[in-house]
Design a protein around this motif. Structure first.
Motif, PDB file in Angstrom:
ATOM      1  N   VAL A 186     -14.585   1.898  -3.155  1.00 49.71           N
ATOM      2  CA  VAL A 186     -13.260   1.807  -2.558  1.00 49.71           C
ATOM      3  C   VAL A 186     -13.346   2.287  -1.114  1.00 49.71           C
ATOM      4  N   GLU A 187     -12.798   1.486  -0.205  1.00 52.10           N
ATOM      5  CA  GLU A 187     -12.775   1.869   1.201  1.00 52.10           C
ATOM      6  C   GLU A 187     -11.327   1.928   1.669  1.00 52.10           C
ATOM      7  N   VAL A 188     -10.959   3.045   2.280  1.00 51.26           N
ATOM      8  CA  VAL A 188      -9.619   3.236   2.826  1.00 51.26           C
ATOM      9  C   VAL A 188      -9.758   3.368   4.338  1.00 51.26           C
ATOM     10  N   ARG A 189      -8.962   2.573   5.061  1.00 54.11           N
ATOM     11  CA  ARG A 189      -8.974   2.619   6.530  1.00 54.11           C
ATOM     12  C   ARG A 189      -7.551   2.859   7.026  1.00 54.11           C
ATOM     13  N   PHE A 190      -7.478   3.324   8.278  1.00 50.87           N
ATOM     14  CA  PHE A 190      -6.173   3.612   8.874  1.00 50.87           C
ATOM     15  C   PHE A 190      -6.045   2.906  10.215  1.00 50.87           C
ATOM     16  N   TYR A 191      -4.834   2.415  10.479  1.00 46.81           N
ATOM     17  CA  TYR A 191      -4.528   1.670  11.692  1.00 46.81           C
ATOM     18  C   TYR A 191      -3.188   2.163  12.237  1.00 46.81           C
ATOM     19  N   ASP A 192      -3.012   2.014  13.538  1.00 45.94           N
ATOM     20  CA  ASP A 192      -1.704   2.321  14.111  1.00 45.94           C
ATOM     21  C   ASP A 192      -0.728   1.186  13.851  1.00 45.94           C
TER      22      ASP A 192
ATOM     23  N   TYR B  14      -2.260   1.709   6.454  1.00 48.45           N
ATOM     24  CA  TYR B  14      -3.521   1.970   5.764  1.00 48.45           C
ATOM     25  C   TYR B  14      -3.972   0.677   5.104  1.00 48.45           C
ATOM     26  N   SER B  15      -5.244   0.606   4.789  1.00 44.08           N
ATOM     27  CA  SER B  15      -5.733  -0.539   4.021  1.00 44.08           C
ATOM     28  C   SER B  15      -6.677  -0.035   2.942  1.00 44.08           C
ATOM     29  N   VAL B  16      -6.761  -0.828   1.880  1.00 49.33           N
ATOM     30  CA  VAL B  16      -7.671  -0.539   0.781  1.00 49.33           C
ATOM     31  C   VAL B  16      -8.500  -1.790   0.522  1.00 49.33           C
ATOM     32  N   THR B  17      -9.795  -1.600   0.438  1.00 48.16           N
ATOM     33  CA  THR B  17     -10.704  -2.663   0.041  1.00 48.16           C
ATOM     34  C   THR B  17     -11.476  -2.149  -1.166  1.00 48.16           C
ATOM     35  N   ALA B  18     -11.352  -2.868  -2.283  1.00 47.57           N
ATOM     36  CA  ALA B  18     -12.028  -2.459  -3.515  1.00 47.57           C
ATOM     37  C   ALA B  18     -12.359  -3.712  -4.325  1.00 47.57           C
ATOM     38  N   PRO B  19     -13.500  -3.720  -4.990  1.00 40.95           N
ATOM     39  CA  PRO B  19     -13.899  -4.909  -5.743  1.00 40.95           C
ATOM     40  C   PRO B  19     -12.916  -5.280  -6.852  1.00 40.95           C
TER      41      PRO B  19
ATOM     42  N   ASN C  20      -9.640  -4.785  -6.769  1.00 39.50           N
ATOM     43  CA  ASN C  20      -8.301  -4.829  -6.189  1.00 39.50           C
ATOM     44  C   ASN C  20      -8.178  -6.065  -5.303  1.00 39.50           C
ATOM     45  N   PHE C  21      -7.348  -7.021  -5.695  1.00 40.12           N
ATOM     46  CA  PHE C  21      -7.135  -8.234  -4.907  1.00 40.12           C
ATOM     47  C   PHE C  21      -8.457  -8.927  -4.568  1.00 40.12           C
ATOM     48  N   ASP C  22      -9.343  -9.032  -5.546  1.00 38.92           N
ATOM     49  CA  ASP C  22     -10.637  -9.709  -5.391  1.00 38.92           C
ATOM     50  C   ASP C  22     -11.455  -9.175  -4.225  1.00 38.92           C
ATOM     51  N   GLY C  23     -11.309  -7.900  -3.937  1.00 42.66           N
ATOM     52  CA  GLY C  23     -12.098  -7.289  -2.882  1.00 42.66           C
ATOM     53  C   GLY C  23     -11.602  -7.550  -1.472  1.00 42.66           C
ATOM     54  N   VAL C  24     -10.445  -8.206  -1.347  1.00 47.33           N
ATOM     55  CA  VAL C  24      -9.870  -8.494  -0.032  1.00 47.33           C
ATOM     56  C   VAL C  24      -9.148  -7.249   0.487  1.00 47.33           C
ATOM     57  N   GLU C  25      -9.308  -6.953   1.760  1.00 49.13           N
ATOM     58  CA  GLU C  25      -8.626  -5.816   2.371  1.00 49.13           C
ATOM     59  C   GLU C  25      -7.112  -6.041   2.291  1.00 49.13           C
ATOM     60  N   THR C  26      -6.395  -5.088   1.692  1.00 46.65           N
ATOM     61  CA  THR C  26      -4.939  -5.183   1.580  1.00 46.65           C
ATOM     62  C   THR C  26      -4.310  -4.026   2.352  1.00 46.65           C
ATOM     63  N   PHE C  27      -3.135  -4.290   2.910  1.00 49.13           N
ATOM     64  CA  PHE C  27      -2.509  -3.354   3.837  1.00 49.13           C
ATOM     65  C   PHE C  27      -1.190  -2.826   3.300  1.00 49.13           C
ATOM     66  N   GLY C  28      -0.912  -1.575   3.652  1.00 48.34           N
ATOM     67  CA  GLY C  28       0.356  -0.951   3.331  1.00 48.34           C
ATOM     68  C   GLY C  28       0.786  -0.048   4.470  1.00 48.34           C
ATOM     69  N   MET C  29       2.032   0.363   4.438  1.00 48.26           N
ATOM     70  CA  MET C  29       2.561   1.303   5.424  1.00 48.26           C
ATOM     71  C   MET C  29       2.758   2.636   4.733  1.00 48.26           C
ATOM     72  N   LEU C  30       2.246   3.686   5.369  1.00 51.20           N
ATOM     73  CA  LEU C  30       2.388   5.039   4.860  1.00 51.20           C
ATOM     74  C   LEU C  30       3.563   5.708   5.562  1.00 51.20           C
ATOM     75  N   PHE C  31       4.428   6.336   4.780  1.00 53.19           N
ATOM     76  CA  PHE C  31       5.605   7.035   5.289  1.00 53.19           C
ATOM     77  C   PHE C  31       5.565   8.489   4.831  1.00 53.19           C
ATOM     78  N   TYR C  32       6.393   9.297   5.493  1.00 53.37           N
ATOM     79  CA  TYR C  32       6.646  10.659   5.045  1.00 53.37           C
ATOM     80  C   TYR C  32       8.147  10.819   4.885  1.00 53.37           C
ATOM     81  N   ALA C  33       8.570  11.407   3.758  1.00 50.71           N
ATOM     82  CA  ALA C  33       9.996  11.645   3.520  1.00 50.71           C
ATOM     83  C   ALA C  33      10.232  13.101   3.146  1.00 50.71           C
ATOM     84  N   ASP C  34      11.354  13.615   3.637  1.00 56.70           N
ATOM     85  CA  ASP C  34      11.823  14.948   3.278  1.00 56.70           C
ATOM     86  C   ASP C  34      13.152  14.741   2.558  1.00 56.70           C
ATOM     87  N   VAL C  35      13.193  15.097   1.284  1.00 58.41           N
ATOM     88  CA  VAL C  35      14.350  14.812   0.434  1.00 58.41           C
ATOM     89  C   VAL C  35      15.240  16.039   0.310  1.00 58.41           C
TER      90      VAL C  35
END
Length: 142
Positions: free
Chosen positions: A2-8, A77-82, A84-99
């Motif tokens: 599993v590879e996790v990467r970060f982007y602006d 962030y992105s996750v690439t894993a064999p 997960n989604f056939d090993g294709v890099e998939t992207f998400g947005m990371l947030f922070y919340a204070d409840v």
């Protein structure tokens, strides 16, 4: 592996998920899914036509019952894993919340929320979610 990467930033159309690192009164908020014995950061899939900020607000509400909160984006962030989604890099947005407040009842697949001073030892996604918290810390969000 599993590879996790970060982007602006990436093209908005690539964002498939929103994950929300959550605290309340300076304590961590984690979700315990009904079908698992592990804990996870609130988050989920983006619905068609949904703005990623809306995904984050919806998922935070659905999974924790949060009704009064502030939220800020952290990074892409992105996750690439064999397996997960056939090993294709998939992207998400990371947030922070204070409840500030939660509904008394949950209305989703979440069995319960755990409010704690400690990080869980039993993560649902142990190769991904701790790295998201580390990145938020590195960026000075936590």
């Amino acid at each position: 592996m599993v590879e996790v990467r970060f982007y602006d930033k990436v093209d908005d159309s690539l964002l498939k998920f929103a994950v929300i690192i959550t605290k309340t009164e300076s304590r961590w908020v984690f979700c315990k899914h009904k079908d698992r014995d592990t804990y996870e950061v609130p988050g989920g899939h983006r619905e068609p036509g949904e703005v990623i900020d809306e995904t984050a607000r919806r998922e935070l509400y659905e999974e924790t019952g949060a009704i009064d909160f502030s939220m800020v984006p952290v990074c892409v962030y992105s996750v690439t894993a064999p397996d997960n989604f056939d090993g294709v890099e998939t992207f998400g947005m990371l947030f922070y919340a204070d409840v500030s407040s939660f509904e008394p009842e949950l209305h989703s697949e979440t069995e319960r929320i755990e409010i704690t001073d400690e990080l869980p030892s039993a993560w649902t996604y142990p190769l991904i979610q701790p790295k998201l918290l580390e990145e938020a810390m590195r960026r000075g969000i936590l």
